[in-house]
Design a protein around this motif. Sequence first.
Motif, PDB file in Angstrom:
ATOM      1  N   ALA A  21      69.823  37.892  32.882  1.00 32.74           N
ATOM      2  CA  ALA A  21      69.886  39.186  32.202  1.00 32.74           C
ATOM      3  C   ALA A  21      69.331  39.083  30.786  1.00 32.74           C
ATOM      4  CB  ALA A  21      71.326  39.681  32.156  1.00 32.74           C
ATOM      5  N   TYR A  22      68.534  40.076  30.409  1.00 29.74           N
ATOM      6  CA  TYR A  22      67.969  40.167  29.064  1.00 29.74           C
ATOM      7  C   TYR A  22      68.248  41.560  28.532  1.00 29.74           C
ATOM      8  CZ  TYR A  22      64.462  40.830  25.400  1.00 29.74           C
ATOM      9  OH  TYR A  22      63.836  41.126  24.223  1.00 29.74           O
ATOM     10  N   ILE A  23      68.800  41.637  27.320  1.00 27.54           N
ATOM     11  CA  ILE A  23      69.073  42.923  26.678  1.00 27.54           C
ATOM     12  C   ILE A  23      68.517  42.873  25.264  1.00 27.54           C
ATOM     13  CG2 ILE A  23      70.833  44.578  25.948  1.00 27.54           C
ATOM     14  CD1 ILE A  23      72.587  43.512  28.221  1.00 27.54           C
ATOM     15  N   LYS A  24      67.712  43.877  24.920  1.00 29.66           N
ATOM     16  CA  LYS A  24      67.059  43.951  23.607  1.00 29.66           C
ATOM     17  C   LYS A  24      67.683  45.076  22.776  1.00 29.66           C
ATOM     18  CE  LYS A  24      62.921  45.992  22.865  1.00 29.66           C
ATOM     19  NZ  LYS A  24      61.466  46.204  22.966  1.00 29.66           N
ATOM     20  N   PHE A  25      67.962  44.778  21.529  1.00 28.63           N
ATOM     21  CA  PHE A  25      68.535  45.755  20.605  1.00 28.63           C
ATOM     22  C   PHE A  25      67.562  45.983  19.457  1.00 28.63           C
ATOM     23  CE2 PHE A  25      71.924  43.427  22.562  1.00 28.63           C
ATOM     24  CZ  PHE A  25      72.939  44.335  22.776  1.00 28.63           C
ATOM     25  N   ASP A  26      67.394  47.230  19.094  1.00 27.49           N
ATOM     26  CA  ASP A  26      66.719  47.613  17.860  1.00 27.49           C
ATOM     27  C   ASP A  26      67.294  48.976  17.487  1.00 27.49           C
ATOM     28  OD1 ASP A  26      65.408  49.448  19.514  1.00 27.49           O
ATOM     29  OD2 ASP A  26      63.504  48.368  19.496  1.00 27.49           O
ATOM     30  N   LYS A  27      66.588  49.762  16.736  1.00 29.35           N
ATOM     31  CA  LYS A  27      67.130  51.045  16.288  1.00 29.35           C
ATOM     32  C   LYS A  27      67.127  52.138  17.348  1.00 29.35           C
ATOM     33  CE  LYS A  27      64.279  51.129  12.718  1.00 29.35           C
ATOM     34  NZ  LYS A  27      63.643  51.567  11.479  1.00 29.35           N
ATOM     35  N   LYS A  28      66.452  51.911  18.475  1.00 27.48           N
ATOM     36  CA  LYS A  28      66.283  52.995  19.448  1.00 27.48           C
ATOM     37  C   LYS A  28      67.606  53.428  20.086  1.00 27.48           C
ATOM     38  CE  LYS A  28      63.492  54.612  23.260  1.00 27.48           C
ATOM     39  NZ  LYS A  28      62.376  54.331  24.153  1.00 27.48           N
ATOM     40  N   TYR A  29      68.439  52.480  20.513  1.00 28.04           N
ATOM     41  CA  TYR A  29      69.714  52.804  21.159  1.00 28.04           C
ATOM     42  C   TYR A  29      70.834  52.178  20.345  1.00 28.04           C
ATOM     43  CZ  TYR A  29      66.549  53.867  24.967  1.00 28.04           C
ATOM     44  OH  TYR A  29      65.524  54.382  25.718  1.00 28.04           O
ATOM     45  N   SER A  85      70.811  55.734  34.377  1.00 30.93           N
ATOM     46  CA  SER A  85      70.045  54.488  34.318  1.00 30.93           C
ATOM     47  C   SER A  85      69.751  54.111  32.868  1.00 30.93           C
ATOM     48  CB  SER A  85      68.705  54.633  35.043  1.00 30.93           C
ATOM     49  OG  SER A  85      68.886  54.849  36.406  1.00 30.93           O
ATOM     50  N   PRO A  86      69.883  52.822  32.561  1.00 35.27           N
ATOM     51  CA  PRO A  86      69.460  52.378  31.238  1.00 35.27           C
ATOM     52  C   PRO A  86      67.934  52.302  31.178  1.00 35.27           C
ATOM     53  CG  PRO A  86      70.203  50.508  32.516  1.00 35.27           C
ATOM     54  CD  PRO A  86      70.449  51.740  33.356  1.00 35.27           C
ATOM     55  N   ASP A  87      67.412  52.206  30.002  1.00 32.42           N
ATOM     56  CA  ASP A  87      65.990  51.989  29.782  1.00 32.42           C
ATOM     57  C   ASP A  87      65.689  50.549  30.191  1.00 32.42           C
ATOM     58  OD1 ASP A  87      63.480  51.378  28.711  1.00 32.42           O
ATOM     59  OD2 ASP A  87      63.812  52.568  26.898  1.00 32.42           O
ATOM     60  N   TYR A  88      64.962  50.385  31.299  1.00 28.18           N
ATOM     61  CA  TYR A  88      64.734  49.048  31.839  1.00 28.18           C
ATOM     62  C   TYR A  88      63.700  48.248  31.051  1.00 28.18           C
ATOM     63  CZ  TYR A  88      67.880  50.283  35.580  1.00 28.18           C
ATOM     64  OH  TYR A  88      69.011  50.648  36.279  1.00 28.18           O
ATOM     65  N   GLU A  89      63.178  48.805  29.983  1.00 27.92           N
ATOM     66  CA  GLU A  89      62.390  48.019  29.026  1.00 27.92           C
ATOM     67  C   GLU A  89      63.340  47.239  28.104  1.00 27.92           C
ATOM     68  OE1 GLU A  89      58.973  47.638  28.710  1.00 27.92           O
ATOM     69  OE2 GLU A  89      58.967  48.627  30.670  1.00 27.92           O
ATOM     70  N   TYR A  90      64.545  47.758  27.934  1.00 30.92           N
ATOM     71  CA  TYR A  90      65.541  47.147  27.048  1.00 30.92           C
ATOM     72  C   TYR A  90      66.574  46.326  27.809  1.00 30.92           C
ATOM     73  CZ  TYR A  90      63.907  49.643  22.937  1.00 30.92           C
ATOM     74  OH  TYR A  90      63.162  50.067  21.878  1.00 30.92           O
ATOM     75  N   VAL A  91      66.802  46.663  29.040  1.00 25.27           N
ATOM     76  CA  VAL A  91      67.817  46.014  29.870  1.00 25.27           C
ATOM     77  C   VAL A  91      67.115  45.587  31.157  1.00 25.27           C
ATOM     78  CG1 VAL A  91      70.008  46.361  31.082  1.00 25.27           C
ATOM     79  CG2 VAL A  91      69.591  47.547  28.916  1.00 25.27           C
ATOM     80  N   ARG A  92      66.853  44.290  31.293  1.00 26.47           N
ATOM     81  CA  ARG A  92      66.040  43.881  32.444  1.00 26.47           C
ATOM     82  C   ARG A  92      66.409  42.494  32.952  1.00 26.47           C
ATOM     83  NH1 ARG A  92      60.470  41.952  29.607  1.00 26.47           N
ATOM     84  NH2 ARG A  92      61.513  41.219  27.781  1.00 26.47           N
ATOM     85  N   SER A  93      65.841  42.177  34.084  1.00 32.95           N
ATOM     86  CA  SER A  93      66.067  40.884  34.725  1.00 32.95           C
ATOM     87  C   SER A  93      64.919  39.939  34.388  1.00 32.95           C
ATOM     88  CB  SER A  93      66.158  41.076  36.241  1.00 32.95           C
ATOM     89  OG  SER A  93      66.453  39.845  36.866  1.00 32.95           O
ATOM     90  N   LEU A  94      65.261  38.682  34.200  1.00 30.58           N
ATOM     91  CA  LEU A  94      64.280  37.634  33.933  1.00 30.58           C
ATOM     92  C   LEU A  94      63.981  36.865  35.220  1.00 30.58           C
ATOM     93  CD1 LEU A  94      65.869  36.266  30.634  1.00 30.58           C
ATOM     94  CD2 LEU A  94      63.912  37.825  30.833  1.00 30.58           C
ATOM     95  N   LYS A  95      62.853  36.217  35.264  1.00 36.17           N
ATOM     96  CA  LYS A  95      62.489  35.431  36.444  1.00 36.17           C
ATOM     97  C   LYS A  95      63.287  34.136  36.520  1.00 36.17           C
ATOM     98  CE  LYS A  95      57.874  37.311  36.889  1.00 36.17           C
ATOM     99  NZ  LYS A  95      56.447  37.071  36.858  1.00 36.17           N
ATOM    100  N   THR A  96      63.558  33.541  35.382  1.00 34.61           N
ATOM    101  CA  THR A  96      64.327  32.291  35.356  1.00 34.61           C
ATOM    102  C   THR A  96      65.676  32.533  34.706  1.00 34.61           C
ATOM    103  OG1 THR A  96      63.312  31.618  33.269  1.00 34.61           O
ATOM    104  CG2 THR A  96      62.263  30.838  35.280  1.00 34.61           C
ATOM    105  N   SER A  97      66.603  31.657  34.986  1.00 33.91           N
ATOM    106  CA  SER A  97      67.977  31.828  34.525  1.00 33.91           C
ATOM    107  C   SER A  97      68.310  30.846  33.403  1.00 33.91           C
ATOM    108  CB  SER A  97      68.924  31.605  35.703  1.00 33.91           C
ATOM    109  OG  SER A  97      70.262  31.806  35.309  1.00 33.91           O
ATOM    110  N   PHE A  98      68.983  31.340  32.367  1.00 38.58           N
ATOM    111  CA  PHE A  98      69.511  30.474  31.312  1.00 38.58           C
ATOM    112  C   PHE A  98      70.953  30.143  31.681  1.00 38.58           C
ATOM    113  CE2 PHE A  98      71.851  29.696  27.398  1.00 38.58           C
ATOM    114  CZ  PHE A  98      71.078  28.688  26.844  1.00 38.58           C
TER     115      PHE A  98
END
Length: 181
Positions: free
Chosen positions: A110-118, A146-159
């Motif tokens: 899982a990858y989640i990006k934060f900035d001023k948009k949300y 639905s969330p904005d899938y540019e900000y909340v998305r799945s990665l190909k590899t797992s951490f």
Amino acid sequence: YGECQLVLFNFGKTIYEGLKDSKDAYVPQILNKLTNKRKQDIVDGKTTEEVLWTLYSLQEGISRLKDEDKTHGTGTITLLDTFNSISGIVDNNKENSNNGGKMSIISGKAYIKFDKKYILSKDLYGIMKSDFKVIAFNNSNNLLESPDYEYVRSLKTSFPGTVISMQFPIDGKYISKVKNN
């Protein structure tokens, strides 16, 4: 002026894995309810249950340890509030924001990006408790959409754990202003 870059990480269970192991009855109930609303997004390949549960873990009152202590589920909210404040998003008013900062969470795939948009704000839809804060990553801040899938998305590899990365400006005058309010 300056810039601060901060990284917090742990190896071990991902956020999703921790929530799956929760013994609290409320946590899986609300997570499954919200995930069921996004079943078509999962079927269409837009997201995964892991990504959605990681997003839902950011909501006030959600914690894998809620059954042990009812005060759990506020730490992430405190972190997000602090990040928003330091980054210039004050009182949820985008007009007051400076150039802002960036933050991301990587946990498992899982990858989640934060900035001023949300931004984090009160739950206007009653999904969580009415006085709780939510961040749904959509324009209406509604966890049932639905969330904005540019900000909340799945990665190909797992951490194997969780990484929280923050970058924000340091402006002494601005920090003093926030501190004195």
